[in-house]
Structure formats: structure tokens, C-alpha cells
Design an enzyme around this catalytic site. Structure first.
Site, PDB file in Angstrom:
ATOM      1  N   GLY A  42       0.826  -1.207   0.000  1.00 11.50           N
ATOM      2  CA  GLY A  42       0.000   0.000   0.000  1.00 11.50           C
ATOM      3  C   GLY A  42       0.860   1.258   0.000  1.00 11.50           C
ATOM      4  CB  ALA A  43       3.510   2.381   2.302  1.00 10.27           C
ATOM      5  CG  ASN A 186       2.185 -11.020  -9.541  1.00  8.05           C
ATOM      6  OD1 ASN A 186       1.392 -11.923  -9.328  1.00  8.05           O
ATOM      7  ND2 ASN A 186       3.123 -10.676  -8.674  1.00  8.05           N
ATOM      8  CB  THR A 222       2.116  -6.780 -14.113  1.00  5.03           C
ATOM      9  OG1 THR A 222       2.037  -7.519 -12.893  1.00  5.03           O
ATOM     10  CG2 THR A 222       1.295  -5.501 -13.957  1.00  5.03           C
ATOM     11  N   GLY A 224       6.178  -8.752 -15.708  1.00  2.98           N
ATOM     12  CA  GLY A 224       7.607  -8.480 -15.511  1.00  2.98           C
ATOM     13  C   GLY A 224       8.233  -7.932 -16.786  1.00  2.98           C
ATOM     14  CG  ASP A 256       3.953  -2.695  -4.558  1.00  2.00           C
ATOM     15  OD1 ASP A 256       2.907  -3.308  -4.874  1.00  2.00           O
ATOM     16  OD2 ASP A 256       4.724  -3.069  -3.649  1.00  2.00           O
ATOM     17  N   GLY A 293      16.351  -2.074  -3.753  1.00  2.82           N
ATOM     18  CA  GLY A 293      15.348  -1.658  -2.781  1.00  2.82           C
ATOM     19  C   GLY A 293      13.982  -1.451  -3.412  1.00  2.82           C
TER      20      GLY A 293
HETATM   21  O1  RIB Z   1       5.477  -5.604  -3.189  1.00  2.24           O
HETATM   22  C1  RIB Z   1       6.659  -5.471  -2.461  1.00  2.24           C
HETATM   23  C2  RIB Z   1       6.371  -5.365  -1.014  1.00  2.24           C
HETATM   24  O2  RIB Z   1       5.781  -6.560  -0.588  1.00  2.24           O
HETATM   25  C3  RIB Z   1       7.570  -5.178  -0.117  1.00  2.24           C
HETATM   26  O3  RIB Z   1       7.878  -3.833   0.095  1.00  2.24           O
HETATM   27  C4  RIB Z   1       7.178  -5.909   1.160  1.00  2.24           C
HETATM   28  O4  RIB Z   1       6.980  -5.051   2.237  1.00  2.24           O
HETATM   29  C5  RIB Z   1       5.907  -6.671   0.804  1.00  2.24           C
HETATM   30  O5  RIB Z   1       4.804  -6.080   1.335  1.00  2.24           O
HETATM   31 NA    NA Z   2      13.965  -1.906  -7.269  1.00  2.00          NA
END
Ligand code: RIB
Ligand code: NA
Length: 309
Positions: A42-43, A186, A222, A224, A256, A293
Site C-alpha cells: 500500500g505504502a 501479476n 503484469t 515483468g 507497486d 530496494g
Molecule cells: O510488493 C513489495 C512489497 O511486498 C515489499 O515492500 C514488502 O513489504 C511486501 O509487502
Molecule cells: Na527496485
């Protein structure tokens, strides 16, 4: 009020180990790097939308702990409204243990913690913001009842909805399909939801059609490095949207990034065809896989080609 994008969803602290490969059951292997980052689907989606220029708000719950405090500051640093970010003493901030292999693939275990305590009361408080938003996004890292209620509130108020059924469950409540203007998943998620194998672009079109038939406004699967497949109730022929070939360093959170970008385009370019939004969102996500990351790899508007805006 007046938000472009509201996310009702999860926050997780990502504990990431980079290793040559994913370990087998009972096995210990050496990794080469460890880091802690801000994650949670979500974030992540909210941060990507905000970095492209969306006026964004997050409706979520973190713990009354160091990770929760840090997360609230992270939202502020990204220009995201935090008045609907709650803190609880009853559970810890969500955590994700992530292993990334040398091919940039990952395996993730999440412990949702405080995320599961987001409920009807928080939604009621966020109702004016949610009801006045252009786009609402939900996932499945919080209680499914809360996600479903948020989607239903959005529907009643003519707010466009994106639903990302991640992590997927095989017995998803049928209303999730009906409440999704855009249902975006996905390959493995599509397989779990339909019981159909996805090994090609053609297969993705077939599962997409199955999901569309369950009542979604449109479906995006999706793929990839292969981009995505898009279909909608007005144009049910699956369209393959290819993407640029890049060298993937870390694909964690690429989905995301795609969804956050999609929400930005839906909010800021309401008349743009969905296929064009998907093409642009592919480009944004392709940037994210080239850096390590999750949120740390998400591009800002200023770093992207002008023709994406
Ligand atoms: O989609 C990636 C996310 O999945 C990661 O940031 C991890 O926190 C999981 O929720
Ligand atoms: Na990345």
C-alpha cells in the site's frame, strides 16, 4: 480533501538480504548485503504516485514503536498526507523479511501486525478524504473486510478504484471483482485466483478474460520483463503492452511502482486510454527494477523523460 490518490493499505518495514540464490528448506547460505527500507504494498504504491506528482493520502495503521514513528516521517518526506495514519500499542509495525537473489528475483514473508487492526472506525474517519478522491487503491495486506469496505465506499461515491489482489488468496470474495474499475495482478496471483497456468502472453490474455468475466471494469495482468496485458469490458480483446528491456538489479516492489504510476495517470489524465496509461506505467516500473530496494528505487517526476507527462 481533494486528493488525487488515496491508498487504504499496508506499511511494512522491509528487512532485506541480498544472496546469490534463495535458500532451500533447512539450509543456511551466506548473503552479501543487508539493509532496512520502507515497504508494504500500500505504502509503496502511494509513494510512487506521490513522486510522480499526485496529491496523495495514506489510510493505514502502524505500531507505537520506532519503526512506526520512522514510517510516519517517511510519508511526510514524500509529501503524503498523514492525518489518517493511525498508531496502535496493540501490535507492532508490519515487517517483511525479503531475500533477493542475483537474478533480482525475491521471496517475501510478511508479518502484517498493526496493518490488521485497520478497520471500519478508521475508514469512517477517512470517509471525507476517500469520498472526495479521484482514485482509491487497495491490496490484501490488511484485513480483506477493510479493503472490501473501502472499495465499496469508493464505488458509492463515484471514486475510481484500483484493486491489487496481493498477496493473492484462492477464494477471493466475489465483490472484489465487482468493485474494481481496474483489477491489477501479476502472473502467480492470476494463477492462484483462476487455477489457470500463465506461461505466456497468450495465457495472460486468457486469465485476464476469466477475471474480467467476474465483473471487473478492466483487468491488467503484469508480466515483468514482458510488460503487461490489458483488457476492459468495453474492449475485451487482450492487448499486450510490451516494455523496454533493462537489466534488473532488484525487482522487489516493481508491481507497486506500476500500480502507483497507473493511479497517478488515472487521476491526472482521466481521458487517457488505459493502454497508454499502462504503457507509461511500464516505463516507470522499468526504472525501479534497475536500482536496489523498493521505495529507494522509485523515480521522481523530474528524473523521468518529459514524454511520460
Ligand atoms: O510488493 C513489495 C512489497 O511486498 C515489499 O515492500 C514488502 O513489504 C511486501 O509487502
Ligand atoms: Na527496485
Amino acid at each position: 480533501e481533494g486528493f488525487d490518490v488515496v491508498v487504504v493499505g499496508s506499511c511494512m518495514t522491509d528487512l532485506v538480504s541480498q544472496a546469490p540464490r534463495l535458500p532451500k528448506a533447512g539450509e543456511t547460505i551466506h548473503g552479501h548485503k543487508f539493509f532496512i527500507g520502507f515497504g508494504g504494498k500500500g505504502a509503496n504504491q502511494c509513494v510512487q504516485a506521490a513522486r510522480l506528482g499526485a496529491k496523495a493520502a495514506m489510510v493505514c495503521k502502524v505500531g507505537q514503536d520506532f519503526f512506526g514513528e520512522n514510517y510516519i516521517q517517511n510519508f511526510k518526506n514524500n509529501g503524503i498526507a498523514t492525518e489518517f495514519v493511525g498508531q496502535t500499542a496493540k501490535a507492532a509495525t508490519g515487517a517483511a523479511s525479503i531475500i533477493v537473489n542475483d537474478a533480482g528475483e525475491n521471496a517475501i514473508v510478511i508479518v502484517a501486525g498493526a496493518n490488521m487492526l485497520l478497520g471500519a472506525e478508521e475508514l469512517r474517519r477517512a470517509e471525507p478524504a476517500l469520498g472526495g478522491a479521484k482514485v482509491l487503491i487497495c491490496q490484501l495486506e490488511i484485513s480483506p473486510d477493510t479493503s472490501l469496505q473501502a472499495l465499496s465506499m469508493a464505488r458509492e461515491r463515484q471514486v475510481r478504484t484500483i484493486f491489487n489482489p496481493a498477496p493473492a488468496v484462492p477464494d477471493l470474495h466475489p465483490d472484489f471483482y465487482r468493485y474494481s474499475d481496474v483489477f491489477c495482478c501479476n502472473e502467480p496471483e492470476a494463477e492462484l485466483l483462476t487455477g489457470m497456468a500463465v506461461g505466456s502472453v497468450e495465457d495472460a490474455g486468457k486469465v485476464g478474460a476469466e477475471l474480467l468475466g467476474r465483473g471487473c471494469g478492466s483487468v491488467i495482468v503484469t508480466l515483468g520483463p514482458q510488460g503487461c496485458v490489458v483488457l476492459s469490458s468495453q474492449d475485451p480483446t487482450p492487448r499486450h503492452i510490451a516494455t523496454t528491456t533493462v537489466t534488473a538489479l532488484d525487482t522487489t516492489g516493481a508491481g507497486d511502482s506500476f500500480i502507483g504510476a497507473l493511479a497517478f495517470y488515472m487521476a491526472d489524465y482521466p481521458t487517457m486510454p488505459l493502454e497508454e496509461m499502462a504503457r507509461r506505467a511500464n516505463q516507470v516500473a522499468a526504472v525501479s527494477v534497475q536500482a536496489v530496494g523498493t521505495q529507494t528505487s522509485y523515480p521522481f517526476r523530474k528524473d523521468l523523460p518529459k514524454d511520460l507527462f
